[in-house]
Scaffold this motif. Sequence first.
Motif, short mmCIF file in Angstrom:
data_model
loop_
_atom_site.label_atom_id
_atom_site.label_comp_id
_atom_site.label_asym_id
_atom_site.label_seq_id
_atom_site.Cartn_x
_atom_site.Cartn_y
_atom_site.Cartn_z
N ASN A 16 0.86 -1.18 0.00
CA ASN A 16 0.00 0.00 0.00
C ASN A 16 0.90 1.23 0.00
O ASN A 16 1.84 1.32 0.78
N TYR A 17 0.61 2.13 -0.90
CA TYR A 17 1.44 3.33 -0.98
C TYR A 17 0.55 4.56 -1.17
O TYR A 17 -0.58 4.48 -1.64
N LEU A 18 1.12 5.68 -0.78
CA LEU A 18 0.48 6.98 -1.00
C LEU A 18 1.43 7.81 -1.85
O LEU A 18 2.54 8.10 -1.43
N TYR A 19 0.99 8.14 -3.04
CA TYR A 19 1.91 8.86 -3.91
C TYR A 19 1.54 10.34 -3.98
O TYR A 19 0.42 10.75 -3.69
N PHE A 20 2.57 11.11 -4.33
CA PHE A 20 2.36 12.54 -4.55
C PHE A 20 1.56 12.68 -5.85
O PHE A 20 2.09 12.45 -6.93
N SER A 21 0.33 13.05 -5.72
CA SER A 21 -0.49 13.19 -6.93
C SER A 21 -0.22 14.53 -7.58
O SER A 21 -1.09 15.41 -7.65
N THR A 22 1.00 14.70 -8.05
CA THR A 22 1.39 15.98 -8.63
C THR A 22 0.87 16.07 -10.06
O THR A 22 1.34 15.36 -10.94
N PRO A 23 -0.11 16.91 -10.31
CA PRO A 23 -0.63 17.04 -11.67
C PRO A 23 0.32 17.88 -12.52
O PRO A 23 0.31 19.11 -12.45
N PHE A 24 1.15 17.21 -13.29
CA PHE A 24 2.18 17.91 -14.05
C PHE A 24 1.57 18.92 -15.01
O PHE A 24 2.06 20.05 -15.14
N ASP A 25 0.50 18.52 -15.71
CA ASP A 25 -0.11 19.42 -16.67
C ASP A 25 -0.62 20.69 -15.99
O ASP A 25 -0.46 21.80 -16.49
N ILE A 26 -1.25 20.52 -14.80
CA ILE A 26 -1.77 21.68 -14.07
C ILE A 26 -0.62 22.53 -13.55
O ILE A 26 -0.65 23.76 -13.61
N ALA A 27 0.42 21.86 -13.02
CA ALA A 27 1.57 22.60 -12.51
C ALA A 27 2.23 23.40 -13.63
O ALA A 27 2.62 24.57 -13.43
N LEU A 28 2.36 22.78 -14.80
CA LEU A 28 2.97 23.48 -15.94
C LEU A 28 2.12 24.67 -16.36
O LEU A 28 2.64 25.76 -16.67
N LYS A 29 0.79 24.48 -16.35
CA LYS A 29 -0.11 25.58 -16.70
C LYS A 29 0.02 26.73 -15.68
O LYS A 29 0.09 27.90 -16.05
N ASN A 30 0.06 26.38 -14.38
CA ASN A 30 0.22 27.40 -13.35
C ASN A 30 1.54 28.16 -13.52
O ASN A 30 1.60 29.38 -13.34
N PHE A 31 2.58 27.41 -13.85
CA PHE A 31 3.89 28.01 -14.06
C PHE A 31 3.84 28.99 -15.23
O PHE A 31 4.34 30.13 -15.15
#
Length: 782
Positions: free
Chosen positions: A132-147
């Motif tokens: 069982n793992y908990l991953y960083f759900s980093t939305p790359f597309d959203i992060a790139l858009k915010n950037f």
Amino acid sequence: MIKVKLFLMLFFATVVLGADSLSQEIKVGIIMDAQTSGYQKIKDELSTELKLMTQSEFNVHFVNPIIIDWSIIKAQAALEKLQNNPDIDLIITIGLVSANIALKETKLTKPTFAPYLLHFEQQPIVVKQNLNYLYFSTPFDIALKNFLDVVNFKNMTLIVDEKLSSSLPEAMKSLKKSALEKGINLHLFVINSKNSFKQIPLDTQAVMLTPLPSLDFESKKELIDDLIKRRIPSYSFGDDLSVYDGVMISSFSRENISRRIRQLALNIHSVLRGEDPRQLPNKFEDKHQLIINLKTTNKIGVYPPFDILNKSKLIEDDKESQGDEFSLSDVAKLAIKNNLNIIAGELEIKLEDENIKEIRSVLLPQVTGDITYTQHNSDNIYVKNGFYAHKSSTGAIKLHQVLFSEKALAALDIQKKFKTASVAQQRTLEMDIVEQTSTLFLDILIAQTQLKVEQENLKLTKSNLDMAQARVDAGSSDLSELYHWESRIATSKQGVLQVKAVLEQAQDALNLILHRPITSRIKTIPATLDDPSLLISNKELLSLITNENEIKLINNYFVKEGLKSASELQMYDAYIAAQKRKLVSQSRAYYSPDIELVGEMSRVFDEKRNPSTGTSLEDQTNWSASFVLSLPLYEGSARSARFSESQLKLQQLQLSKDYQKNSIEQQIRYDLHTIRSSYPSIKLTKQAAKAAKKSFNLVQNNYAKGTRSMSDLLIAQNETILADQKSASAIYKFLKDLMNLQRDIGKFDFFMDESERKLYTNRFSQIINNSDNQSSPISKVK
């Protein structure tokens, strides 16, 4: 009876021992990427959370962690060791390296938990037995858009740690493809402790940072500093590097750490109860909010749009930290030194000195020298007869000395008194400037505290929105609550902006008074009641006042001191004295003549005269001296009119002084009435804020449970914010009242030397002691 007691004791002992024996002992193996304070804090918090959650069912024990020092080989060996250890019941990895090793392990024989797994949406979700793992759900597309919303770029470098890059080859390809679809060229830069981040491509226009376990903190800070120096915008994933370390943008919230630990504890608890780890949540929804470091944006020349700033959390550019720190007394003294109006007033006093010199000069000897050349026409009858010289050159020295002049003496005396009035006006100006400066400084402190309150209010409102969303999802409320809290968030943002505007305005106004660049900012030292530059810091003085009669005596003392030192009254005294001197001079004008000594000596240097006359004045010297007494005998009605006018002016000045005197007393008593309210309010507002906070916490918890309404929460939040605002600024508002009182009394504590403070304190104590001595006989009679 003894048997009954013995039976009860045995019964309770059996129950208690039986309960302990039913608690299954669970041993937890820990693999930790490195021995860091951050990882240790996660381990300790997880241990506490898990023990509290499972204490009635399981006895959870954490064994000493295995430290792998970021080594993949050590991580593999540690995982194998714990898997084969029969005493270990479950395994937890703390760190990205150990998490990725657990993810790659082909077969896990024991429940294994990886709460920190770096994952991009381009990666497939892995389902594996006992994992069982908990991953960083980093939305790359959203992060790139915010950037891109903050700064435009075409070439971006993604910095990845060497120890993580081998785990994400497919993800890297997907990220490049996703970036290319948005017109961005993505370059992967693998970093370790050996290669230099200075090797980042020169055409890089922006950088995204993943966790960098290979670098120590100093190296990470050096990386950030280098990016700032190269004016390269940066965006950070996770909590390894954040905007608080100098990164320009991040969307990671630190409160996610505790939420992640709580979710992990719930998953472990479920597995201990028999659930399949594969069926438990593995996607942890981090709370994302764009966070922008304005200090970094200013350094690299990036200016985010207003709509982005309004919806982001901002780490302010700490302009106040520029230069030295300033306290309340510091700015007061600096104002006296630098204020342009005060400097101009000092020049005005110097001008008065020059005016006095000019008026005094009338009473000093006046010497005039003349040289004259004269030529008459040759056919002039007087020239022909020799009475006039055809040509002549003469010189003369004339002396004029006023021996006595009532008018001149009066003018000198009046001008000296005008200077005394100017000095008093200058002191009034200085007192006003100090009051304005102190008030503005305290207004800045009030605005700074109000800004924190408004920001906390905004944070609470956002939290209420999250709870409202949970209530809507649970079906216990409708969308109207969401719309209401969204409206409240917009209103709270307006409140933050308004307080910021007030803060900036006060800072600009203070700079104007201090003659500093208007856009500069000073670092403020919060004012306190313990400031040694204030007499209020002497608690012994306050402890002397115990009843209403003593307050009355102190009030009268302050009024007396204020009237005695009032520069406004001193100014009127000077003007009244000048007007009286003018009246005396005008009355003496009827019988007091001006007496002057007039003398002249002349010499003929050269002349051409008709020689037939037989006379010549060439080289002759002549002199004369005379005393002149002048007295105006009749000027119509001018003298009497001037005298009457001066009398009326004197009456006018006296009335103005009396009004000013009454006004000063009224203002001092007004200040004292205000202080009697604002000083106790310091303690009362703290009590009110504490009670309001407790009430709000209860209402907020019950609102989350669905037992209190939105209106209840709204009322409680409004009361909390109002109480916090009053409490945060109570001391500063009292100090503002104190500054007003000291201005009206005419004495600021800042400018008293030690002897003046001691004298002031002794007078204060003497008044109270005299009051006690006078009241004691009455008390005995009663």
